[in-house]
Design an enzyme around this catalytic site. Structure first.
Site, PDB file in Angstrom:
ATOM      1  N   HIS A 408     -16.199  19.780  41.275  1.00  0.00           N
ATOM      2  CA  HIS A 408     -16.735  19.472  39.942  1.00  0.00           C
ATOM      3  C   HIS A 408     -18.073  20.193  39.735  1.00  0.00           C
ATOM      4  CE1 HIS A 408     -17.663  16.592  36.544  1.00  0.00           C
ATOM      5  NE2 HIS A 408     -18.876  16.992  36.874  1.00  0.00           N
ATOM      6  N   GLU A 409     -18.978  20.002  40.669  1.00  0.00           N
ATOM      7  CA  GLU A 409     -20.295  20.638  40.535  1.00  0.00           C
ATOM      8  C   GLU A 409     -20.198  22.157  40.671  1.00  0.00           C
ATOM      9  OE1 GLU A 409     -22.485  18.946  39.317  1.00  0.00           O
ATOM     10  OE2 GLU A 409     -21.759  16.936  39.769  1.00  0.00           O
ATOM     11  N   HIS A 412     -19.632  23.581  37.293  1.00  0.00           N
ATOM     12  CA  HIS A 412     -20.895  23.766  36.573  1.00  0.00           C
ATOM     13  C   HIS A 412     -21.597  25.039  37.041  1.00  0.00           C
ATOM     14  CE1 HIS A 412     -20.958  20.035  34.403  1.00  0.00           C
ATOM     15  NE2 HIS A 412     -21.038  19.273  35.475  1.00  0.00           N
ATOM     16  N   HIS A 415     -19.999  28.161  35.783  1.00  0.00           N
ATOM     17  CA  HIS A 415     -20.293  28.278  34.354  1.00  0.00           C
ATOM     18  C   HIS A 415     -21.673  28.909  34.164  1.00  0.00           C
ATOM     19  CE1 HIS A 415     -20.029  26.038  30.197  1.00  0.00           C
ATOM     20  NE2 HIS A 415     -20.150  27.345  30.069  1.00  0.00           N
TER      21      HIS A 415
END
Length: 624
Positions: A408-409, A412, A415
């Site tokens: 999940h991180e 980020h 991105h």
């Protein structure tokens, strides 16, 4: 002028478990599992010298006062200087913040964070003339400037968006006051963070013959215990201790709401919700429709709760059962190395370049992996330092949920990385509205990969159950939080004063409705009323709804990438590289999902019901 929200575009995962037996002293953690902040600054002294240099350099912005609209070249000079200064300020702030997060008890780094808060306030006051001057630009004048000075193309979206919000900008004096007000506006959040993370007297309970302090880490660990008595004891003790400080938590949150209301009124918005969403030009209908759609589909959530009740084999489901393992005696533990291997393999649908860059995060110390005493709880990605790489804070404890949090991180981080590489700094920011798409997309790819490797019914139940846990925590729970936020901000907006007791009452009533308490679906004990008081997201006004909207968007997009072709993958990667060159809803439309329709939400509800149906079929097959 330009905000860098990547610092807060991070999901603090409170389901991250942290074992008591894990390494507890930071010096005992091997360097390869600690982030390398020297990539930002070689030392604290280097940071201090750079801060002093920037503090002097920001004075240069004053030379452009009264001149911004005189010529295209002058405007470009001013915007370029402003952008460079913000880039350096954000880098300084990132270092101080992450140093503090390593051990929140170290006052030196807390002081450095305060210094940066003051410096940002000073910079804001010095540049307060800029937006009022820029607001005197006419659209035809702006277009002429951009035509004449090609370098202004970098700033065109910002300038166009600024003119769109003309009605919400004040005079130079008003903007200066608003800039200085930042010295006070963050106090409620700062006090909450310091009190809860560093000084809160957590309850102590006896578990398995030993006394355990229920700090955030241990609460997250033991609330997932297979022993129901342990869960009940832990929940009751943790929430009742929170309730002892109900007045303090209430005063802090009320202060934060009032700070938001101040800016709402000062900037001529109709509500704090409208003010918060207008930054990304997101309609309040998107927010309100999410709350409405989730309430309309609480039957799906209750179906999940009944499934959990069936799988746990209990006569009555309680709120303290929400984090218990769904499947008994299934080994879903993963070392860091195993997690990395699974994550990288799961990301292959996004291409070799994406996987290669992701691997750098693991091999080049972008990640602070394990818990230590005083370390900030949860997890986040910080991609704010434009000229460096992003960083990830974890509290890894070897469970499937930790592996899921890690990817999940990493979403980020990728991105931020791709945006920083593709866009100029002025456009490298991205809205929080789209930030959670990249992270939950990664989770979708991980669960798809893991399920393809596993045929055993019990293990499939565990993995599918983890997906439902994500849906519960991201779609239903975060929307519940969003509805709570809307309620409390609306009441304060009408002139009501709210206390901790008021927050308790509102939160308990809402939680009972979501969990079907009155329908005997899940019993919500009265002490759950205190849960709001330890949720930091309520200090990031109207932040959490974006977890839910992003979850629905990533569900739709992951289906396209997994079932589509190179074009679908390219559209998604282009989305990750787009930064703030368009409004978030437009960026998602380019990627292939329209958030102004019910389609993403409907697809998500369909998928959730499909997963529940598969799990129900497996249970029947297993004779349960």
């Amino acid at each position: 002028m330009f905000k860098k929200t990547q610092l807060v575009a991070a999901m603090m995962i409170f389901s991250t478990s942290v074992a008591v037996s894990q390494m507890k002293v930071r010096d005992e953690v091997p360097d390869k599992y600690k982030w390398n902040l020297s990539d930002l600054y070689a030392s604290d002294d280097t940071w201090k010298a750079e801060k002093d240099r920037i503090q002097k350099k920001i004075q240069k912005t004053a030379q452009y006062k009264g001149k911004l609209t005189q010529s295209a070249s002058t405007l470009l000079e001013a915007l370029t200087l402003n952008s460079k200064l913000i880039k350096e300020l954000v880098r300084l702030s990132s270092y101080a913040s992450m140093k503090s997060d390593q051990d929140t008890r170290v006052t030196k780094y807390a002081g450095m964070k305060q210094e940066m808060q003051q410096l940002f306030s000073e910079f804001g006051a010095l540049t307060s003339f800029m937006e009022p001057e820029l607001l005197t630009l006419k659209e035809d004048q702006l277009n002429a400037f951009v035509t004449k000075e090609k370098g202004l193309q970098t700033y065109k979206f910002y300038l166009t968006d600024l003119l769109r919000k003309r009605a919400h900008r004040g005079s130079e004096e008003v903007e200066k006051v608003l800039a200085y007000s930042s010295l006070m506006s963050g106090n409620a959040e700062n006090i909450f963070s310091t009190f809860f993370n560093a000084e809160f007297p957590h309850a102590e309970v006896e578990l398995d013959g030993k006394l355990v302090k229920l700090n955030s880490a241990n609460f997250n660990l033991y609330r997932g215990s297979e022993n129901r008595d342990v869960r009940k004891t832990v929940f009751e003790a943790y929430f009742k201790k929170l309730n002892e400080f109900q007045r303090t938590f209430g005063a802090q949150l009320y202060g934060n709401i009032n700070a938001g209301l101040f800016y709402t009124k000062a900037q001529n918005y109709n509500s704090t919700l409208e003010s918060a969403l207008d930054a990304g030009n997101v309609s309040t209908d998107v927010y309100n429709n999410l709350v409405k759609n989730v309430n309309t589909n609480l039957g799906t959530f209750h179906r999940y709760l009944n499934l959990r009740k069936r799988m746990m084999g209990v006569d009555t489901l309680h709120y303290y059962d929400m984090y218990a393992p769904l499947v008994q005696q299934v080994d879903l533990s993963y070392t860091v190395e195993e997690a990395i291997d699974n994550i990288l393999k799961s990301l292959k649908p996004l291409g070799a370049d994406y996987v290669s860059i992701s691997n750098k995060a693991f091999s080049e110390r972008w990640i602070d992996m394990y818990p230590n005493e005083g370390k900030r709880s949860g997890a986040y990605s910080n991609g704010s330092a434009y000229d460096v790489h992003p960083y990830i804070l974890m509290n890894y404890n070897g469970k499937y949920t930790d592996m899921s949090t890690l990817t999940h991180e990493l979403g980020h981080t990728m991105h931020s990385y791709l945006t920083n590489k593709k866009q100029e700094f002025a456009n490298s920011d991205y809205s929080i509205f789209v930030a959670e798409v990249a992270s939950t997309f990664n989770e979708e790819l991980l669960i798809d990969y893991i399920l393809k490797q596993i045929k055993d019914d019990k293990t499939r139940l565990a993995i599918l159950g983890n997906y439902l846990e994500g849906a519960k925590g991201t779609l239903f729970r975060q929307t519940q939080f969003a509805e709570f936020e809307k309620m409390i901000h609306e009441r304060v907006g009408k002139g009501e004063a709210l206390t901790g007791e008021d927050f308790d009452s509102m939160y308990l009533e809402l939680t009972k409705r979501y969990y079907g308490h009155d329908k005997n679906i899940c019993v919500v004990d009265d002490y759950v009323k205190s849960e709001w008081s330890y949720i930091p997201h309520f200090y990031y006004n109207f932040y959490v709804y974006q977890y839910a909207t992003s979850f629905t968007a990533s569900t739709a997009l992951s289906e396209k990438v997994l079932k589509g072709n190179d074009t679908d993958r390219k559209r998604y990667l282009d989305f990750l590289s787009a930064g703030s060159t368009k409004y978030p809803v437009e960026l998602l439309a380019d990627a292939g999902v329209d958030m102004n329709t019910a389609e993403p939400f409907d697809l998500t509800i369909t998928k959730i019901n499909k997963v529940i149906a598969e799990m129900e079929a497996i249970l029947t097959r297993l004779g349960k």
